[in-house]
Design an enzyme around this catalytic site. Structure first.
Site, PDB file in Angstrom:
ATOM      1  NE  ARG A   1      -1.671  -9.507  12.557  1.00 30.28           N
ATOM      2  CZ  ARG A   1      -1.369  -8.968  13.738  1.00 30.28           C
ATOM      3  NH1 ARG A   1      -2.055  -7.953  14.189  1.00 30.28           N
ATOM      4  NH2 ARG A   1      -0.357  -9.422  14.458  1.00 30.28           N
TER       5      ARG A   1
ATOM      6  CG  ASP B   1      -6.512 -19.106  17.278  1.00 30.49           C
ATOM      7  OD1 ASP B   1      -5.760 -18.562  16.455  1.00 30.49           O
ATOM      8  OD2 ASP B   1      -6.631 -18.690  18.464  1.00 30.49           O
TER       9      ASP B   1
ATOM     10  NE  ARG C   1       9.656 -15.718  15.301  1.00 31.12           N
ATOM     11  CZ  ARG C   1       9.379 -14.961  14.235  1.00 31.12           C
ATOM     12  NH1 ARG C   1       9.209 -15.508  13.052  1.00 31.12           N
ATOM     13  NH2 ARG C   1       9.275 -13.645  14.354  1.00 31.12           N
TER      14      ARG C   1
ATOM     15  CD  GLU D   1      15.262 -18.391  11.685  1.00 30.74           C
ATOM     16  OE1 GLU D   1      15.205 -17.153  11.855  1.00 30.74           O
ATOM     17  OE2 GLU D   1      14.295 -19.063  11.323  1.00 30.74           O
TER      18      GLU D   1
ATOM     19  CG  HIS E   1      13.081 -15.882   8.978  1.00 32.45           C
ATOM     20  ND1 HIS E   1      13.176 -16.091  10.328  1.00 32.45           N
ATOM     21  CD2 HIS E   1      11.939 -15.157   8.794  1.00 32.45           C
ATOM     22  CE1 HIS E   1      12.143 -15.519  10.936  1.00 32.45           C
ATOM     23  NE2 HIS E   1      11.383 -14.945  10.027  1.00 32.45           N
TER      24      HIS E   1
HETATM   25  P1  NAD Z   1      -1.525 -13.167  14.947  1.00 31.86           P
HETATM   26  O1  NAD Z   1      -1.257 -12.736  16.359  1.00 31.86           O
HETATM   27  O2  NAD Z   1      -2.472 -12.357  14.123  1.00 31.86           O
HETATM   28  O3  NAD Z   1      -2.043 -14.690  14.934  1.00 31.86           O
HETATM   29  C1  NAD Z   1      -1.545 -15.694  15.760  1.00 31.86           C
HETATM   30  C2  NAD Z   1      -2.714 -16.596  16.145  1.00 31.86           C
HETATM   31  O4  NAD Z   1      -2.194 -17.706  16.881  1.00 31.86           O
HETATM   32  C3  NAD Z   1      -3.760 -15.893  17.040  1.00 31.86           C
HETATM   33  O5  NAD Z   1      -5.056 -16.040  16.493  1.00 31.86           O
HETATM   34  C4  NAD Z   1      -3.639 -16.615  18.365  1.00 31.86           C
HETATM   35  O6  NAD Z   1      -4.866 -16.725  19.058  1.00 31.86           O
HETATM   36  C5  NAD Z   1      -3.138 -17.981  17.919  1.00 31.86           C
HETATM   37  N1  NAD Z   1      -2.512 -18.762  18.994  1.00 31.86           N
HETATM   38  C6  NAD Z   1      -1.804 -18.322  20.063  1.00 31.86           C
HETATM   39  N2  NAD Z   1      -1.419 -19.365  20.824  1.00 31.86           N
HETATM   40  C7  NAD Z   1      -1.888 -20.487  20.207  1.00 31.86           C
HETATM   41  C8  NAD Z   1      -1.813 -21.870  20.511  1.00 31.86           C
HETATM   42  N3  NAD Z   1      -1.201 -22.307  21.638  1.00 31.86           N
HETATM   43  N4  NAD Z   1      -2.398 -22.736  19.659  1.00 31.86           N
HETATM   44  C9  NAD Z   1      -3.049 -22.287  18.547  1.00 31.86           C
HETATM   45  N5  NAD Z   1      -3.151 -20.993  18.223  1.00 31.86           N
HETATM   46  C10 NAD Z   1      -2.584 -20.103  19.050  1.00 31.86           C
HETATM   47  O7  NAD Z   1      -0.089 -13.252  14.260  1.00 31.86           O
HETATM   48  P2  NAD Z   1       0.231 -13.217  12.688  1.00 31.86           P
HETATM   49  O8  NAD Z   1       0.475 -11.816  12.256  1.00 31.86           O
HETATM   50  O9  NAD Z   1      -0.764 -14.057  11.990  1.00 31.86           O
HETATM   51  O10 NAD Z   1       1.661 -13.949  12.685  1.00 31.86           O
HETATM   52  C11 NAD Z   1       1.763 -15.334  13.003  1.00 31.86           C
HETATM   53  C12 NAD Z   1       3.214 -15.711  13.172  1.00 31.86           C
HETATM   54  O11 NAD Z   1       3.891 -15.592  11.923  1.00 31.86           O
HETATM   55  C13 NAD Z   1       4.028 -14.778  14.105  1.00 31.86           C
HETATM   56  O12 NAD Z   1       3.923 -15.206  15.444  1.00 31.86           O
HETATM   57  C14 NAD Z   1       5.434 -14.926  13.604  1.00 31.86           C
HETATM   58  O13 NAD Z   1       6.076 -15.911  14.368  1.00 31.86           O
HETATM   59  C15 NAD Z   1       5.285 -15.438  12.173  1.00 31.86           C
HETATM   60  N6  NAD Z   1       5.849 -14.534  11.146  1.00 31.86           N
HETATM   61  C16 NAD Z   1       6.785 -15.050  10.303  1.00 31.86           C
HETATM   62  C17 NAD Z   1       7.318 -14.261   9.287  1.00 31.86           C
HETATM   63  C18 NAD Z   1       8.341 -14.822   8.316  1.00 31.86           C
HETATM   64  O14 NAD Z   1       9.019 -14.036   7.617  1.00 31.86           O
HETATM   65  N7  NAD Z   1       8.500 -16.125   8.172  1.00 31.86           N
HETATM   66  C19 NAD Z   1       6.907 -12.928   9.167  1.00 31.86           C
HETATM   67  C20 NAD Z   1       5.924 -12.431  10.041  1.00 31.86           C
HETATM   68  C21 NAD Z   1       5.391 -13.259  11.042  1.00 31.86           C
END
Ligand code: NAD
Length: 319
Positions: free
Chosen positions: A157, A177, A237, A266, A285
């Site tokens: 997403r 991905d 992360r 963190e 963060h």
């Molecule tokens: P999501 O599940 O929609 O997307 C994650 C994508 O990563 C998926 O398409 C998945 O197939 C892919 N993936 C999984 N393993 C992989 C690998 N080994 N290599 C490459 N791609 C791989 O998640 P999202 O909603 O897009 O969120 C992504 C990340 O953002 C979360 O995991 C979270 O850690 C982080 N996040 C951070 C904040 C912040 O405040 N900084 C807030 C929300 C989310």
């Protein structure tokens, strides 16, 4: 029904209302809860909300009245899932609330690396422009993005939304991905292998989850495959990056700049080497935290409990 929120402050420092949760039961909200107070504060509550306060097997065992745990976040690695399952507790998370906010923030970090808006404004406010002999000056190289290549690792997403914005700047977008073979094609990006992305991207933005296979995916070996002068953005992360290897690459200039909103531990430890490295921007963060996305998070947290009470739980992560 007794409801306890163990660490509500970051979700709601005072600009939102807990009213919708209050309407569902007898609510107690703590701003923060230290580890040695968790069992006492949960007491005989049936519903517990946590954002980052860990709930381990010992706590689950000593709080036998818990029936539902609501995570006030997407990530739920702070909870012992096996223990909750064995105890028959339903755990729900908030799978998506901040896609636009985090994508916008990833791009804000990229623009900061390209223009150093904050540092230039600080310089002017400190009087440097008023004393300068030229009508303009810049303290860092300024970078135009159009025509450069933006590499996204993790095309879910947030990665997808971030890539759309980068594409609007006129950047070529490459995505890697793990599951790209099952993903729909888009007109603004090309799926490539990890090695192709590492070798071609001028900017690499991390958007995959932290798992054993992604831990330290940015390390000495992957950095050696990157273009000289690449920029790294991390809003996902902290542990996706080997921080010492990133420091070395920033010091040598192999990586020309990095901007990270997340750190391996963190809050950041005072001895984290990134604090003493050049060409890095670190924020605490906050990508998730605009009021709009916290409001959305609150709404989903309430819906999760309502669904549980109606015996049709949603967003369950421990089935
Ligand atoms: P999501 O599940 O929609 O997307 C994650 C994508 O990563 C998926 O398409 C998945 O197939 C892919 N993936 C999984 N393993 C992989 C690998 N080994 N290599 C490459 N791609 C791989 O998640 P999202 O909603 O897009 O969120 C992504 C990340 O953002 C979360 O995991 C979270 O850690 C982080 N996040 C951070 C904040 C912040 O405040 N900084 C807030 C929300 C989310």
């Amino acid at each position: 029904m007794k409801i306890v929120v163990l660490d509500g402050y970051t979700e709601n420092p005072g600009d939102l209302s807990w009213g919708a949760l209050e309407a569902l039961g007898e609510l107690t909200v703590y701003d923060r809860t230290p580890a040695d107070k968790v069992v006492e504060r949960i007491g005989d509550a049936e519903v517990v909300y946590t954002n980052k306060t860990p709930l381990n097997a010992h706590i689950i065992k000593n709080c036998p009245t818990i029936k539902f745990i609501g995570v006030l976040a997407t990530g739920y690695n702070i909870i012992d899932m096996a223990a909750t399952k064995a105890a028959g507790i339903v755990v729900s998370n908030i799978p998506s609330y901040g896609t636009d906010a985090v994508a916008q923030y990833a791009i804000a970090l990229l623009l900061e690396l390209c223009h150093h808006v904050g540092a230039h404004s600080d310089s002017v406010l400190a009087g440097e422009w008023a004393k300068h002999e030229d009508w303009c000056y810049w303290k860092y190289p300024l970078v135009e993005l159009a025509g450069k290549t933006f590499g996204v690792i993790g095309f879910g997403r947030i990665g997808r939304r971030t890539a759309q914005i980068a594409s609007a700047f006129g950047m070529e977008v490459l995505a890697y991905d793990e599951y790209s073979d099952q993903m729909e094609k888009t007109d603004f990006c090309r799926y490539v292998s990890m090695n192709e992305l590492l070798g071609q991207a001028d900017v690499i933005s991390l958007h995959c989850p932290l798992t054993p296979s992604t831990e330290k995916l940015v390390n000495q070996s992957t950095i050696s495959k990157m273009k000289a002068g690449v920029k790294i953005i991390n809003t996902s992360r902290g542990a996706l990056i080997d921080e010492q290897d990133l420091c070395n690459a920033l010091d040598s200039g192999k990586i020309s700049g990095a901007a990270v909103d997340v750190i391996s531990e963190e809050p950041i430890r005072a001895d984290n080497p990134l604090l003493h490295t050049k060409n890095i921007i670190i924020t605490p963060h906050i990508a998730w935290a605009p009021k709009e996305s916290r409001q959305r998070l609150m709404g989903i947290a309430v819906d999760n409990l309502k669904a549980f009470v109606d015996e049709k739980p949603i967003n369950v992560v421990n089935q």
